[in-house]
Design a protein around this motif. Structure first.
Motif, mmCIF file in Angstrom:
data_model
loop_
_atom_site.group_PDB
_atom_site.id
_atom_site.type_symbol
_atom_site.label_atom_id
_atom_site.label_comp_id
_atom_site.label_asym_id
_atom_site.label_seq_id
_atom_site.Cartn_x
_atom_site.Cartn_y
_atom_site.Cartn_z
ATOM 1 N N ALA A 1 83.094 50.739 -19.877
ATOM 2 C CA ALA A 1 84.544 49.364 -19.594
ATOM 3 C C ALA A 1 85.241 48.877 -20.178
ATOM 4 O O ALA A 1 85.812 47.944 -20.679
ATOM 5 C CB ALA A 1 84.677 49.444 -17.961
ATOM 6 N N ARG B 1 82.765 59.015 -10.115
ATOM 7 C CA ARG B 1 84.368 58.125 -9.946
ATOM 8 C C ARG B 1 84.066 56.814 -9.147
ATOM 9 O O ARG B 1 84.966 56.591 -9.964
ATOM 10 C CB ARG B 1 84.789 59.512 -9.355
ATOM 11 N N ARG C 1 85.605 53.215 -10.547
ATOM 12 C CA ARG C 1 86.705 52.684 -10.269
ATOM 13 C C ARG C 1 86.210 51.062 -10.237
ATOM 14 O O ARG C 1 86.455 50.482 -10.675
ATOM 15 C CB ARG C 1 86.918 52.516 -8.888
ATOM 16 N N GLY D 1 85.529 49.132 -13.090
ATOM 17 C CA GLY D 1 86.546 49.250 -14.376
ATOM 18 C C GLY D 1 87.394 50.327 -15.149
ATOM 19 O O GLY D 1 87.689 49.776 -16.208
ATOM 20 N N GLN E 1 88.181 53.658 -17.066
ATOM 21 C CA GLN E 1 89.274 53.798 -16.846
ATOM 22 C C GLN E 1 89.176 55.195 -18.118
ATOM 23 O O GLN E 1 90.069 56.149 -17.859
ATOM 24 C CB GLN E 1 90.701 53.276 -17.851
#
Length: 322
Positions: free
Chosen positions: A193, A259, A263, A266, A268
């Motif tokens: 991230a 997953r 989340r 952060g 994506q």
């Protein structure tokens, strides 16, 4: 009451220590004994004997162990079986020799056969072949259970064993190669991230199902089992007195876990899988009905616990730059 916590710098031992320290601050008569590895090598029989004879604890909590994930277990099998056997033999026997009547040993859900009926009940112990990727560690942990059981039978001690499912939380090992799956995912997705990585590939197919228990819940359960009076403990654990499962009774696939971690951190980008890497056992879920019947159930939800663990990771990440 004089407590010796072996492994107080580890994740579980540290959580148990925090709980007992809180009791002491609240005015309970709790005397805590700890030693770092540098101060006391638990694989050294004479050193452990001298320590137990000098300190004379009332209660011993054996949370010390050599632990790691699939990679570490595959790479260092001799270390895992030798060090864990030596720790258990030395601490349990020397506790007995020093007159310790109450002891709690922490084990692992990997003691159960690879093909055990799910969810795994305590009675499944020694009914089948172990998972090859962590067999040396599992054999050592089974030996620890049988040590406690045998001393109880022969000497009338009250040595209990608790078998946790996969643990996580503050104080976890975030080493890039030797950590368990959840801290490894937290570290990898955090880095991805921050670096803007487009894809994170997880080890294996992502299909294995795993159960996760927050370390603060494990600490609470450990002291709960330790402090059950002998009559209640014996009645609730009959006919198998040797060990008690500790978990949540709920599992999640590794892909869904990834997953969730994505989340929270952060990330994506895409999440890929590498089926060429080993999955290990496809499903490992604990039957925790015996502990529930005793009156204890887990309180910390998985997403809540991962968020808390990630916050701890962020606050301590400078320690993980290796």
């Amino acid at each position: 009451m004089k407590y010796y916590i072996a492994g107080h710098r580890g994740m579980v031992g540290g959580a148990i220590l925090r709980r007992l320290q809180a009791r002491k601050q609240a005015g309970e008569a709790v005397d805590l004994i700890t030693r770092s590895h540098a101060e006391l090598d638990l694989t050294d029989q004479q050193a452990v004997r001298d320590f137990m004879q000098a300190e004379q604890p009332d209660v011993v909590i054996l949370a010390a162990a050599k632990v790691g994930g699939i990679h570490a277990n595959n790479t260092y099998p001799a270390d895992f079986i030798y060090e864990n056997l030596m720790i258990e033999c030395n601490v349990i026997h020397q506790a007995f020799a020093a007159g310790v009547k109450r002891l709690l040993q922490l084990g692992s859900s990997c003691i159960y056969p690879r093909a055990a009926v799910q969810p795994m009940r305590e009675e499944a112990l020694l009914t089948g072949v172990l998972e090859p990727t962590n067999e040396p560690y599992a054999v050592a942990k089974i030996a620890g259970i049988k040590l406690c059981e045998s001393y109880n039978r022969q000497h009338g001690t009250d040595y209990r064993s608790v078998m946790p499912t996969n643990l996580y939380g503050p104080g976890d090992n975030f080493h890039p190669e030797n950590s368990h799956v959840l801290p490894a995912l937290i570290r990898r997705f955090h880095a991805a991230a921050r670096n803007g990585t487009e894809e994170v590939v997880i080890w294996g197919s992502g299909k294995p199902m795993r159960e996760f228990l927050h370390v603060d819940d494990m600490a609470a359960a450990s002291l709960f089992v330790l402090e059950l009076d002998t009559q209640t403990y014996s009645a609730k654990t009959a006919p198998m007195l040797s060990h008690i499962n500790v978990g949540t009774g709920r599992d999640i696939s590794i892909l869904d876990l990834a997953r969730m971690v994505a989340r929270i951190t952060g990330f994506q980008g895409r999440i890929g899988t590498d089926p060429g890497k080993p999955d290990g056992t496809m499903k490992k879920l604990m039957d925790v009905s015996r502990l529930a019947d005793m009156g204890w159930t887990a309180q910390i939800g998985l997403e809540q616990g991962i968020k808390q663990t990630y916050e701890w990771f962020l606050a301590n990440q400078d320690n993980f730059r290796h």
